[in-house]
Design a protein around this motif. Structure first.
Motif, PDB file in Angstrom:
ATOM      1  N   HIS A  18       0.881  -1.202   0.065  1.00 36.52           N
ATOM      2  CA  HIS A  18      -0.048   0.001   0.071  1.00 36.52           C
ATOM      3  C   HIS A  18       0.945   1.272   0.171  1.00 36.52           C
ATOM      4  O   HIS A  18       0.548   2.234  -0.870  1.00 36.52           O
ATOM      5  CB  HIS A  18      -0.971  -0.055   1.129  1.00 36.52           C
ATOM      6  N   SER A  19       1.838   1.206   0.627  1.00 40.79           N
ATOM      7  CA  SER A  19       2.683   2.409   0.991  1.00 40.79           C
ATOM      8  C   SER A  19       3.526   2.517  -0.285  1.00 40.79           C
ATOM      9  O   SER A  19       3.715   3.880  -0.749  1.00 40.79           O
ATOM     10  CB  SER A  19       3.855   2.196   1.982  1.00 40.79           C
ATOM     11  N   MET A  20       3.878   1.470  -1.085  1.00 34.74           N
ATOM     12  CA  MET A  20       4.436   1.603  -2.534  1.00 34.74           C
ATOM     13  C   MET A  20       3.515   2.351  -3.695  1.00 34.74           C
ATOM     14  O   MET A  20       3.887   3.180  -4.361  1.00 34.74           O
ATOM     15  CB  MET A  20       4.992   0.278  -2.899  1.00 34.74           C
ATOM     16  N   VAL A  21       2.405   1.972  -3.480  1.00 36.43           N
ATOM     17  CA  VAL A  21       1.289   2.487  -4.130  1.00 36.43           C
ATOM     18  C   VAL A  21       1.183   3.897  -4.005  1.00 36.43           C
ATOM     19  O   VAL A  21       1.098   4.833  -5.016  1.00 36.43           O
ATOM     20  CB  VAL A  21       0.078   1.510  -4.196  1.00 36.43           C
ATOM     21  N   CYS A  22       0.915   4.217  -2.773  1.00 36.38           N
ATOM     22  CA  CYS A  22       0.866   5.583  -2.422  1.00 36.38           C
ATOM     23  C   CYS A  22       1.921   6.453  -3.029  1.00 36.38           C
ATOM     24  O   CYS A  22       1.908   7.628  -3.319  1.00 36.38           O
ATOM     25  CB  CYS A  22       0.735   5.702  -0.886  1.00 36.38           C
ATOM     26  N   ASN A  23       3.231   6.047  -2.684  1.00 31.06           N
ATOM     27  CA  ASN A  23       4.579   6.808  -3.150  1.00 31.06           C
ATOM     28  C   ASN A  23       4.396   6.809  -4.694  1.00 31.06           C
ATOM     29  O   ASN A  23       4.810   7.807  -5.336  1.00 31.06           O
ATOM     30  CB  ASN A  23       5.920   5.935  -2.609  1.00 31.06           C
ATOM     31  N   ASP A  24       4.112   5.717  -5.463  1.00 26.61           N
ATOM     32  CA  ASP A  24       3.882   5.868  -6.977  1.00 26.61           C
ATOM     33  C   ASP A  24       2.878   7.108  -7.159  1.00 26.61           C
ATOM     34  O   ASP A  24       3.128   7.832  -8.222  1.00 26.61           O
ATOM     35  CB  ASP A  24       3.616   4.447  -7.560  1.00 26.61           C
ATOM     36  N   GLN A  25       1.701   7.173  -6.495  1.00 24.36           N
ATOM     37  CA  GLN A  25       0.796   8.074  -7.001  1.00 24.36           C
ATOM     38  C   GLN A  25       0.926   9.159  -6.761  1.00 24.36           C
ATOM     39  O   GLN A  25       0.864  10.395  -7.383  1.00 24.36           O
ATOM     40  CB  GLN A  25      -0.511   7.841  -6.252  1.00 24.36           C
ATOM     41  N   LEU A  26       1.848   9.636  -5.565  1.00 24.91           N
ATOM     42  CA  LEU A  26       2.511  10.840  -5.288  1.00 24.91           C
ATOM     43  C   LEU A  26       3.299  11.275  -6.313  1.00 24.91           C
ATOM     44  O   LEU A  26       3.576  12.513  -6.587  1.00 24.91           O
ATOM     45  CB  LEU A  26       3.011  10.910  -3.919  1.00 24.91           C
ATOM     46  N   PHE A  27       4.398  10.285  -6.823  1.00 26.81           N
ATOM     47  CA  PHE A  27       5.443  10.673  -7.507  1.00 26.81           C
ATOM     48  C   PHE A  27       4.835  11.231  -9.051  1.00 26.81           C
ATOM     49  O   PHE A  27       5.245  12.230  -9.449  1.00 26.81           O
ATOM     50  CB  PHE A  27       6.266   9.335  -7.932  1.00 26.81           C
ATOM     51  N   PHE A  28       3.917  10.257  -9.399  1.00 29.23           N
ATOM     52  CA  PHE A  28       3.203  10.646 -10.743  1.00 29.23           C
ATOM     53  C   PHE A  28       2.417  12.262 -10.556  1.00 29.23           C
ATOM     54  O   PHE A  28       2.353  12.652 -11.521  1.00 29.23           O
ATOM     55  CB  PHE A  28       2.497   9.375 -11.129  1.00 29.23           C
ATOM     56  N   GLN A  29       1.859  12.256  -9.454  1.00 18.68           N
ATOM     57  CA  GLN A  29       0.928  13.558  -9.187  1.00 18.68           C
ATOM     58  C   GLN A  29       1.999  14.761  -9.351  1.00 18.68           C
ATOM     59  O   GLN A  29       1.928  15.694 -10.064  1.00 18.68           O
ATOM     60  CB  GLN A  29       0.475  13.395  -8.011  1.00 18.68           C
ATOM     61  N   GLU A  30       3.214  14.508  -8.709  1.00 20.39           N
ATOM     62  CA  GLU A  30       4.145  15.784  -8.628  1.00 20.39           C
ATOM     63  C   GLU A  30       4.966  15.698 -10.046  1.00 20.39           C
ATOM     64  O   GLU A  30       5.005  16.925 -10.564  1.00 20.39           O
ATOM     65  CB  GLU A  30       5.334  15.290  -7.636  1.00 20.39           C
ATOM     66  N   LEU A  31       5.090  14.593 -10.729  1.00 19.87           N
ATOM     67  CA  LEU A  31       5.663  14.596 -12.293  1.00 19.87           C
ATOM     68  C   LEU A  31       4.521  15.573 -13.102  1.00 19.87           C
ATOM     69  O   LEU A  31       4.951  16.258 -14.002  1.00 19.87           O
ATOM     70  CB  LEU A  31       5.759  13.350 -12.818  1.00 19.87           C
ATOM     71  N   ARG A  32       3.063  15.096 -13.028  1.00 15.06           N
ATOM     72  CA  ARG A  32       2.174  15.786 -13.455  1.00 15.06           C
ATOM     73  C   ARG A  32       2.357  17.260 -13.556  1.00 15.06           C
ATOM     74  O   ARG A  32       2.068  17.934 -14.343  1.00 15.06           O
ATOM     75  CB  ARG A  32       0.730  15.130 -13.377  1.00 15.06           C
ATOM     76  N   ILE A  33       2.183  17.638 -12.192  1.00 12.39           N
ATOM     77  CA  ILE A  33       2.414  19.136 -11.706  1.00 12.39           C
ATOM     78  C   ILE A  33       3.661  19.732 -12.500  1.00 12.39           C
ATOM     79  O   ILE A  33       3.233  20.973 -13.127  1.00 12.39           O
ATOM     80  CB  ILE A  33       2.207  19.073 -10.082  1.00 12.39           C
ATOM     81  N   ALA A  34       4.724  19.121 -12.410  1.00 11.07           N
ATOM     82  CA  ALA A  34       6.196  19.693 -12.995  1.00 11.07           C
ATOM     83  C   ALA A  34       5.797  19.718 -14.500  1.00 11.07           C
ATOM     84  O   ALA A  34       6.155  20.917 -14.870  1.00 11.07           O
ATOM     85  CB  ALA A  34       7.005  18.874 -12.551  1.00 11.07           C
ATOM     86  N   ALA A  35       5.137  18.916 -15.149  1.00 11.97           N
ATOM     87  CA  ALA A  35       4.993  18.918 -16.537  1.00 11.97           C
ATOM     88  C   ALA A  35       3.868  20.090 -16.860  1.00 11.97           C
ATOM     89  O   ALA A  35       4.310  20.905 -17.795  1.00 11.97           O
ATOM     90  CB  ALA A  35       4.336  17.650 -17.059  1.00 11.97           C
ATOM     91  N   GLU A  36       2.977  20.244 -16.018  1.00 15.78           N
ATOM     92  CA  GLU A  36       2.083  21.454 -16.247  1.00 15.78           C
ATOM     93  C   GLU A  36       2.506  22.756 -16.377  1.00 15.78           C
ATOM     94  O   GLU A  36       2.454  23.750 -17.033  1.00 15.78           O
ATOM     95  CB  GLU A  36       0.945  21.426 -15.252  1.00 15.78           C
ATOM     96  N   GLU A  37       3.428  22.744 -15.132  1.00 20.63           N
ATOM     97  CA  GLU A  37       4.274  23.960 -14.944  1.00 20.63           C
ATOM     98  C   GLU A  37       5.291  24.409 -16.025  1.00 20.63           C
ATOM     99  O   GLU A  37       5.341  25.505 -16.450  1.00 20.63           O
ATOM    100  CB  GLU A  37       5.252  24.045 -13.541  1.00 20.63           C
TER     101      GLU A  37
END
Length: 51
Positions: A18-37
């Motif tokens: 579960h922790s790994m899944v949450c970390n992956d979700q956070l990583f991809f969310q941050e990646l998406r935000i960085a791409a939008e910026e």
């Protein structure tokens, strides 16, 4: 033993997954935000060059 009861090892493995899944979700969310910026910055730069 009731099937709903899990031994500590199984519980820890589930928590780790579960922790790994949450970390992956956070990583991809941050990646998406960085791409939008980066896209906004590129658009701003293109508009400044057009002036």
């Amino acid at each position: 033993m009731d099937k709903k009861q899990k031994n500590p090892k199984d519980f820890n493995e589930e928590n780790e997954k579960h922790s790994m899944v949450c970390n992956d979700q956070l990583f991809f969310q941050e990646l998406r935000i960085a791409a939008e910026e980066a896209e906004r910055d590129r658009i701003d730069t293109d508009q400044d060059k057009a002036k």
